[in-house]
Structure formats: structure tokens, C-alpha cells
Design an enzyme around this catalytic site. Structure first.
Site, PDB file in Angstrom:
ATOM      1  N   GLY A  16       5.181 -10.148   4.411  1.00 50.60           N
ATOM      2  CA  GLY A  16       6.006 -10.007   5.407  1.00 50.60           C
ATOM      3  C   GLY A  16       5.354 -10.680   6.541  1.00 50.60           C
ATOM      4  O   GLY A  16       4.135 -10.531   6.773  1.00 50.60           O
ATOM      5  N   LYS A  68       5.668  -9.665   9.509  1.00 51.72           N
ATOM      6  CA  LYS A  68       4.946  -8.698  10.422  1.00 51.72           C
ATOM      7  C   LYS A  68       3.349  -8.861  10.456  1.00 51.72           C
ATOM      8  O   LYS A  68       2.950  -8.652  11.625  1.00 51.72           O
ATOM      9  CB  LYS A  68       5.559  -7.487   9.984  1.00 51.72           C
ATOM     10  N   ASP A  69       2.866  -9.067   9.507  1.00 55.18           N
ATOM     11  CA  ASP A  69       1.277  -9.184   9.279  1.00 55.18           C
ATOM     12  C   ASP A  69       0.911 -10.658   9.330  1.00 55.18           C
ATOM     13  O   ASP A  69       0.616 -11.256   8.331  1.00 55.18           O
ATOM     14  CB  ASP A  69       0.755  -8.458   8.086  1.00 55.18           C
ATOM     15  N   SER A 116       5.115   1.055   8.165  1.00 52.07           N
ATOM     16  CA  SER A 116       4.585   2.597   7.670  1.00 52.07           C
ATOM     17  C   SER A 116       3.949   3.426   8.642  1.00 52.07           C
ATOM     18  O   SER A 116       4.247   4.572   8.345  1.00 52.07           O
ATOM     19  CB  SER A 116       3.745   2.585   6.257  1.00 52.07           C
ATOM     20  N   MET A 144       0.767  -1.170   0.117  1.00 50.47           N
ATOM     21  CA  MET A 144       0.102  -0.155  -0.098  1.00 50.47           C
ATOM     22  C   MET A 144       1.078   1.100   0.066  1.00 50.47           C
ATOM     23  O   MET A 144       0.409   2.095   0.548  1.00 50.47           O
ATOM     24  CB  MET A 144      -0.907  -0.144   1.256  1.00 50.47           C
ATOM     25  N   GLY A 145       2.136   1.046  -0.390  1.00 51.45           N
ATOM     26  CA  GLY A 145       2.895   2.198  -0.541  1.00 51.45           C
ATOM     27  C   GLY A 145       3.669   2.510   0.797  1.00 51.45           C
ATOM     28  O   GLY A 145       3.608   1.894   1.745  1.00 51.45           O
ATOM     29  N   ALA A 146       4.178   3.949   0.887  1.00 47.96           N
ATOM     30  CA  ALA A 146       4.825   4.397   2.238  1.00 47.96           C
ATOM     31  C   ALA A 146       6.212   3.317   2.454  1.00 47.96           C
ATOM     32  O   ALA A 146       6.092   2.637   3.594  1.00 47.96           O
ATOM     33  CB  ALA A 146       3.754   4.417   3.184  1.00 47.96           C
ATOM     34  N   HIS A 188       9.723  -3.491   3.325  1.00 43.35           N
ATOM     35  CA  HIS A 188       9.382  -4.084   1.762  1.00 43.35           C
ATOM     36  C   HIS A 188      10.273  -4.157   1.184  1.00 43.35           C
ATOM     37  O   HIS A 188      10.354  -5.325   0.389  1.00 43.35           O
ATOM     38  CB  HIS A 188       8.482  -2.595   1.204  1.00 43.35           C
TER      39      HIS A 188
HETATM   40  O1  PAF Z   1       0.036  -5.634   3.711  1.00 40.57           O
HETATM   41  C1  PAF Z   1      -0.315  -4.715   3.127  1.00 40.57           C
HETATM   42  O2  PAF Z   1       0.363  -3.860   2.625  1.00 40.57           O
HETATM   43  C2  PAF Z   1      -1.808  -4.899   2.537  1.00 40.57           C
HETATM   44  O3  PAF Z   1      -2.722  -5.430   3.415  1.00 40.57           O
HETATM   45  C3  PAF Z   1      -1.910  -5.862   1.175  1.00 40.57           C
HETATM   46  C4  PAF Z   1      -1.409  -7.107   1.234  1.00 40.57           C
HETATM   47  C5  PAF Z   1      -0.984  -4.918   0.193  1.00 40.57           C
HETATM   48  C6  PAF Z   1      -3.352  -5.642   0.582  1.00 40.57           C
HETATM   49  O4  PAF Z   1      -3.927  -4.254   0.236  1.00 40.57           O
END
Ligand code: PAF
Length: 285
Positions: free
Chosen positions: A146, A148-149, A185, A28-30, A35
Site C-alpha cells: 500500500g 500509505k507506507d 489499523s 501484520m493483521g488487524a 488491505h
Molecule cells: O506494512 C506492514 O504491515 C508491515 O510493515 C509488513 C510489510 C507486513 C512487514 O511486517
């Protein structure tokens, strides 16, 4: 590095079929070093890399959180070019959710009712829907996520099993600052004092993982310690993987096989109004 907005540009390259030898890193950027470590892992495995940048409104159950989500496209593109990414997809909302968009269904069991599923209702359904759209358009050979999630990783595993069994999946360990703070982020919304305090999440998880035989007592005292430091705690628990059911020392020490299965300490809480999550894997022994 090719930057494209329309999915047709990508499909034209691959005739609308699978993108052989390409790994996708959805974001989702940032972007931060965390990343970049996913990209590095994909490159080391010999894949060409395509990164998507799309802030997915469907996975935010809180509109203030969505609005505050950091967006730095120019900086993200510089970072990606700097590490040799091959392609970046920056779809707009109409591409991902066109008028005829239809949700897929996926049985997440209790995963969307506990921990992140409980505290962020609808979040995992939003993640599933966007990933289905992203994977269907790109058709990568591999995807990198990752650790982390962690709960998101478990959801992704289910999505892949059900809808994309041909895609190889890689879960990459969390990158931490020297202090122990997991890179995220959201950290950029913390003050420098906040960042120092946030590193205590890691200490708390370490303290618990080193004292599993007295888990209940240590968990309680670590929650109290973090609260004194200014955290609002949502959870700090010890769970079995992949079910994320509560773990217990007795259950794991004995076990049918006599082995301690893979478990994790999972955390979510807010500091300075910023919601943070983290986890620590405790490998099978
Ligand atoms: O982990 C993230 O940044 C978001 O949940 C993802 C996997 C890009 C889905 O929008």
C-alpha cells in the site's frame, strides 16, 4: 481458504520452488478495507492470493507500540475468507526467526536515516529482515504493497532489486474514508472525535499541494493549525521521489527536462497518543 502455520506446508505444495501465479500480500493483521484493496488488485490481475499475518517485533523500536498493536486473528480470517483469498500464512516467531536466523544486509542509502527511518530507528531494517524471510519461504510471483507506507514501498523496491528481481511489485493507492482519513489499523485506537480530527491531515496535505509556489508559508501555517487541533507533529514536508530529499518549487519547475518530477507531501504525527502517517503523491507534470 487454506490457513497454514508451517512454511513446510507451503513448500510441500510447490516443491520448495517459485509459486507461479501467486501474489503475496504481507500484513501484520488487524485487517481493514485498505488491505482488502491490495487483495482485490491482485485478484483483478488474475493472481491467486496468499496473505501473511505476522506482527514483526523486529520492526518496532518501541515495545509499548508493539504491545498495543491490535491483534484480531479470528476477525482477520473471516474478512479474508469473505473476499476469496486462497491461502493465509500465520507463521509463529520461531518460524520467522529460528535460532540460526542471520540478517541480510541491504544498503538503504539515506532512507533509513530520514523521516520514518529517523523517527523509528531500526524500523526499516526490521521490515527488510521479515520480508526477506516471508518472500524466501513463499517465493511469490508478485507482491502488493500500500502506498500509505510510501517510504516502506521505497525500501521494498530496493529489497526486491537486490534480492528478488524476479518478483513483480505493485504499489496500490491509499484507501481513504469519506472524510479523507487514510485507512489504517491504528485508527481503531482513536476516539470518534479523534477520527474526525485526524481527517485534517488530508486537508493539510491538500492545502500544501495546492499551494506549492508558496510552500514554506503554507507548510508552516498548516503545521500550526494541526498543532492547535491537538497533533504532535513529527514532519509535514514536501519531498522528491524516489530519493525523499526535500523538494522545492524552483528545482522542480525548472529542472533539466523542464518537467515537474514525481513528488509527495509526507506526514507523521500523533493524535490522542496514536502515531499516524500519511502522504499525498503529486504526479509528474
Ligand atoms: O506494512 C506492514 O504491515 C508491515 O510493515 C509488513 C510489510 C507486513 C512487514 O511486517
Amino acid at each position: 481458504m487454506q490457513v497454514f502455520e508451517s512454511a513446510d506446508t507451503w513448500a510441500a505444495n510447490f516443491g520448495g520452488g517459485p509459486a507461479k501465479n501467486w501474489a503475496m500480500i504481507p500484513t501484520m493483521g488487524a485487517l481493514h478495507q485498505g488491505h482488502l484493496s491490495l487483495i482485490d488488485a491482485a485478484q483483478k490481475k488474475g493472481y491467486q492470493t496468499v496473505v501473511s499475518i505476522f506482527v514483526n517485533p523486529l520492526q518496532f523500536n518501541n515495545s509499548a507500540d508493539l504491545e498495543k498493536y491490535p491483534r484480531h486473528l479470528d476477525n482477520d480470517l473471516k474478512l479474508l475468507a469473505g473476499v476469496g483469498v486462497d491461502a493465509v500464512w500465520t507463521p509463529n516467531i520461531e518460524t520467522i526467526y529460528p535460532e540460526n536466523f542471520k540478517e541480510i544486509t541491504l544498503d538503504l542509502g539515506i532512507l533509513d536515516q530520514i523521516f520514518e527511518g529517523f523517527h523509528r530507528p531500526g524500523h526499516f531494517n526490521g521490515v527488510v529482515q521479515v520480508l526477506n524471510q516471508l518472500f524466501s519461504a513463499i517465493q511469490p510471483e508478485a507482491v502488493f504493497f500500500g502506498q500509505k507506507d510510501l517510504q516502506q514501498c521505497l525500501v521494498v523496491e530496493r529489497l526486491l532489486q537486490a534480492y528478488f528481481p524476479q518478483i513483480h511489485y505493485f504499489r496500490i493507492p491509499t484507501l481513504r474514508a469519506e472524510s479523507g482519513l487514510a485507512l489504517s489499523s491504528r485508527n481503531e485506537r482513536l476516539t470518534s472525535q479523534g477520527k474526525e480530527t485526524a481527517a485534517e491531515i488530508y486537508s493539510a496535505m491538500m492545502m500544501i499541494s495546492n499551494n506549492l509556489s508558496t510552500y514554506a508559508t503554507v507548510q508552516k501555517s498548516e503545521i500550526e493549525r494541526l498543532q492547535t487541533l491537538g497533533f504532535e507533529i513529527e514532519y509535514l514536508d514536501w519531498v522528491s521521489l524516489p530519493s525523499m530529499e526535500m523538494a522545492s518549487f524552483q528545482a522542480h519547475k525548472g529542472g533539466f527536462t523542464g518537467r515537474l518530477g514525481e513528488t509527495a507531501i509526507v506526514f507523521a504525527g500523533s493524535l490522542e497518543g496514536v502515531r499516524l502517517i500519511d502522504n499525498l503523491l503529486i504526479p509528474s507534470v
